[in-house]
Design a protein around this motif. Structure first.
Motif, PDB file in Angstrom:
ATOM      1  N   MET A   1       0.913  -0.983   0.014  1.00 14.71           N
ATOM      2  CA  MET A   1      -0.050  -0.004  -0.053  1.00 14.71           C
ATOM      3  C   MET A   1       0.985   1.383  -0.024  1.00 14.71           C
ATOM      4  N   LYS A   2       0.677   1.854  -1.028  1.00 17.09           N
ATOM      5  CA  LYS A   2       1.522   3.269  -1.294  1.00 17.09           C
ATOM      6  C   LYS A   2       0.848   4.308  -0.866  1.00 17.09           C
ATOM      7  N   ILE A   3       1.459   5.259   0.151  1.00 16.42           N
ATOM      8  CA  ILE A   3       0.602   6.473   0.646  1.00 16.42           C
ATOM      9  C   ILE A   3       1.383   7.760   0.705  1.00 16.42           C
ATOM     10  N   LEU A   4       0.755   8.522  -0.297  1.00 13.66           N
ATOM     11  CA  LEU A   4       1.128   9.954  -0.531  1.00 13.66           C
ATOM     12  C   LEU A   4       0.663  10.996   0.403  1.00 13.66           C
ATOM     13  N   CYS A   5       1.560  11.815   0.978  1.00 15.93           N
ATOM     14  CA  CYS A   5       1.068  12.958   1.595  1.00 15.93           C
ATOM     15  C   CYS A   5       1.388  14.223   0.937  1.00 15.93           C
ATOM     16  N   THR A   6      -0.005  14.884   1.002  1.00 14.81           N
ATOM     17  CA  THR A   6       0.165  16.149   0.245  1.00 14.81           C
ATOM     18  C   THR A   6       0.164  17.262   1.299  1.00 14.81           C
ATOM     19  N   ILE A   7       0.800  18.439   1.027  1.00 17.05           N
ATOM     20  CA  ILE A   7       0.648  19.706   1.947  1.00 17.05           C
ATOM     21  C   ILE A   7       0.516  20.513   1.137  1.00 17.05           C
ATOM     22  N   CYS A   8      -0.799  21.391   1.185  1.00 17.59           N
ATOM     23  CA  CYS A   8      -1.004  22.697  -0.039  1.00 17.59           C
ATOM     24  C   CYS A   8      -0.798  24.026   0.642  1.00 17.59           C
ATOM     25  N   MET A   9      -0.007  24.586   0.067  1.00 17.15           N
ATOM     26  CA  MET A   9       0.547  25.960   0.779  1.00 17.15           C
ATOM     27  C   MET A   9       0.576  26.926  -0.378  1.00 17.15           C
ATOM     28  N   ARG A  10      -0.571  27.672  -0.620  1.00 12.15           N
ATOM     29  CA  ARG A  10      -0.336  28.770  -1.650  1.00 12.15           C
ATOM     30  C   ARG A  10       0.135  29.852  -1.168  1.00 12.15           C
ATOM     31  N   SER A  11       0.728  30.986  -1.869  1.00 10.89           N
ATOM     32  CA  SER A  11       0.872  32.244  -1.285  1.00 10.89           C
ATOM     33  C   SER A  11      -0.362  33.311  -1.739  1.00 10.89           C
ATOM     34  N   GLY A  12      -0.357  34.329  -1.201  1.00  7.88           N
ATOM     35  CA  GLY A  12      -1.450  35.209  -1.545  1.00  7.88           C
ATOM     36  C   GLY A  12      -2.675  35.049  -0.503  1.00  7.88           C
ATOM     37  N   SER A  13      -2.470  34.519   0.526  1.00  9.26           N
ATOM     38  CA  SER A  13      -3.588  34.548   1.624  1.00  9.26           C
ATOM     39  C   SER A  13      -4.064  35.616   2.124  1.00  9.26           C
ATOM     40  N   LYS A  14      -5.433  35.932   2.260  1.00 10.81           N
ATOM     41  CA  LYS A  14      -6.010  37.289   2.579  1.00 10.81           C
ATOM     42  C   LYS A  14      -6.175  37.214   4.054  1.00 10.81           C
ATOM     43  N   GLY A  15      -6.628  36.199   4.814  1.00  8.52           N
ATOM     44  CA  GLY A  15      -6.854  36.216   6.173  1.00  8.52           C
ATOM     45  C   GLY A  15      -5.540  36.794   7.004  1.00  8.52           C
ATOM     46  N   LEU A 106      -2.654  16.892   4.497  1.00 11.05           N
ATOM     47  CA  LEU A 106      -2.529  17.808   5.726  1.00 11.05           C
ATOM     48  C   LEU A 106      -2.555  19.180   5.648  1.00 11.05           C
ATOM     49  N   ASP A 107      -3.619  19.716   6.028  1.00  9.39           N
ATOM     50  CA  ASP A 107      -3.584  21.243   5.904  1.00  9.39           C
ATOM     51  C   ASP A 107      -2.566  21.993   6.751  1.00  9.39           C
ATOM     52  N   ALA A 108      -1.732  22.811   6.252  1.00  9.67           N
ATOM     53  CA  ALA A 108      -0.730  23.570   7.166  1.00  9.67           C
ATOM     54  C   ALA A 108      -1.256  24.670   8.017  1.00  9.67           C
ATOM     55  N   THR A 109      -2.465  24.950   7.862  1.00  3.30           N
ATOM     56  CA  THR A 109      -3.247  25.880   8.686  1.00  3.30           C
ATOM     57  C   THR A 109      -3.893  25.309   9.917  1.00  3.30           C
ATOM     58  N   SER A 110      -3.840  23.987   9.880  1.00  4.41           N
ATOM     59  CA  SER A 110      -4.188  23.326  11.095  1.00  4.41           C
ATOM     60  C   SER A 110      -2.917  22.453  11.886  1.00  4.41           C
ATOM     61  N   PRO A 111      -2.257  23.240  12.568  1.00  6.66           N
ATOM     62  CA  PRO A 111      -1.033  22.915  13.278  1.00  6.66           C
ATOM     63  C   PRO A 111      -1.439  22.173  14.493  1.00  6.66           C
ATOM     64  N   LEU A 112      -2.313  22.339  15.053  1.00  5.44           N
ATOM     65  CA  LEU A 112      -2.489  21.763  16.541  1.00  5.44           C
ATOM     66  C   LEU A 112      -2.759  19.921  16.589  1.00  5.44           C
ATOM     67  N   ARG A 113      -3.030  19.596  15.361  1.00  4.37           N
ATOM     68  CA  ARG A 113      -3.051  18.142  15.288  1.00  4.37           C
ATOM     69  C   ARG A 113      -1.962  17.538  15.832  1.00  4.37           C
ATOM     70  N   LYS A 114      -2.229  16.172  16.477  1.00  5.46           N
ATOM     71  CA  LYS A 114      -0.677  15.440  16.940  1.00  5.46           C
ATOM     72  C   LYS A 114      -0.538  14.126  15.778  1.00  5.46           C
ATOM     73  N   VAL A 115       0.363  14.000  16.016  1.00  3.02           N
ATOM     74  CA  VAL A 115       0.871  12.748  15.429  1.00  3.02           C
ATOM     75  C   VAL A 115      -0.386  11.647  15.340  1.00  3.02           C
ATOM     76  N   LYS A 116      -0.561  11.400  16.643  1.00  2.00           N
ATOM     77  CA  LYS A 116      -1.579  10.226  16.901  1.00  2.00           C
ATOM     78  C   LYS A 116      -3.144  10.581  16.096  1.00  2.00           C
ATOM     79  N   ASP A 117      -3.216  11.694  15.853  1.00  2.00           N
ATOM     80  CA  ASP A 117      -4.367  12.090  15.307  1.00  2.00           C
ATOM     81  C   ASP A 117      -4.559  11.479  13.622  1.00  2.00           C
ATOM     82  N   ILE A 118      -3.185  11.762  13.084  1.00  2.00           N
ATOM     83  CA  ILE A 118      -3.128  11.306  11.737  1.00  2.00           C
ATOM     84  C   ILE A 118      -3.154   9.598  11.844  1.00  2.00           C
TER      85      ILE A 118
END
Length: 229
Positions: A1-15, A106-118
């Protein structure tokens, strides 16, 4: 089973301007998610999708892979995220010359997750034999009780029941999606139409690990919690 992790982080965020590079405890926000992905030891590869050379360089410094920039059509304020994840999957399969079975974003704007959550979310995904998994927490407000809308100058609850609800505890349970972890079987990602038209599992996380940074106030709260921990 091959598992890919993507982390999407674009520039130009407004908030929050440049939030992925903004420092917390002398580390950029992205560091926390990349570090969690690496420590989980779950992934064959961890790939960053971004439209910024600066973000790409910093992400590679912290241990993620990156060699492409996201196209402009997938990087605007109005671009949905799933096509960007699909694009990262396509680039990864071409680059590594292999096929992935599972994609976990994994969303970079949700950094409070723990490894055990994943790890626990992935176990739950397999246990439920789901095609997709999303995460969230119990909602603070409830559409059956104290979320309202104004229609033709008339106030009404978003969701109505035949019986009146006088206490939030008596209303049906509802949840806030926290944008922390998304899991797809490859076929479900490539053919994605809706979370509600697929076999989607919901993994509950505590409110304390469910803040998605979308404003300066969110950032300050996450900063406080990360420093405290």
């Amino acid at each position: 089973m091959k598992i890919l992790c993507t982390i999407c982080m674009r520039s130009g965020s407004k908030g929050v301007k440049n939030k992925n590079l903004k420092l917390i405890n002398k580390k950029p926000l992205m560091y926390y998610t990349i570090s969690q992905a690496i420590k989980s030891k779950l992934f064959d590869n961890i790939v960053v999708s971004t439209n910024s050379k600066k973000i790409l360089k910093k992400a590679k410094f912290y241990g993620a892979d990156g060699w492409f920039l996201r196209p402009k059509k997938l990087s605007s304020d109005y671009s949905p995220k799933v096509p960007a994840i699909n694009h990262a999957l396509f680039e990864a399969e071409k680059h590594y010359n292999k096929k992935f079975d599972i994609v976990i974003d994994l969303d970079a704007t949700s950094p409070l997750r723990k490894v055990k959550d994943i790890l626990n979310a992935y176990k739950y995904f397999n246990r439920k034999k789901a095609d997709i998994l999303i995460t969230g927490c119990k909602s603070k407000k409830n559409p059956y009780f104290n979320i309202v809308e104004v229609i033709k100058n008339k106030l009404q609850r978003v969701k109505m029941l035949k019986k009146n609800i006088y206490r939030r505890q008596d209303a049906p349970k509802t949840y806030d999606c926290n944008a922390s972890i998304y899991i797809w079987k490859k076929k479900s990602l490539v053919n994605f139409k809706s979370f509600y038209k697929a076999k989607t599992a919901f993994y509950e996380m505590p409110e304390s690990r469910s803040i998605d940074i979308d404003s300066e106030l969110d950032f300050k709260l996450v900063e406080f919690l990360l420093k405290k921990n």
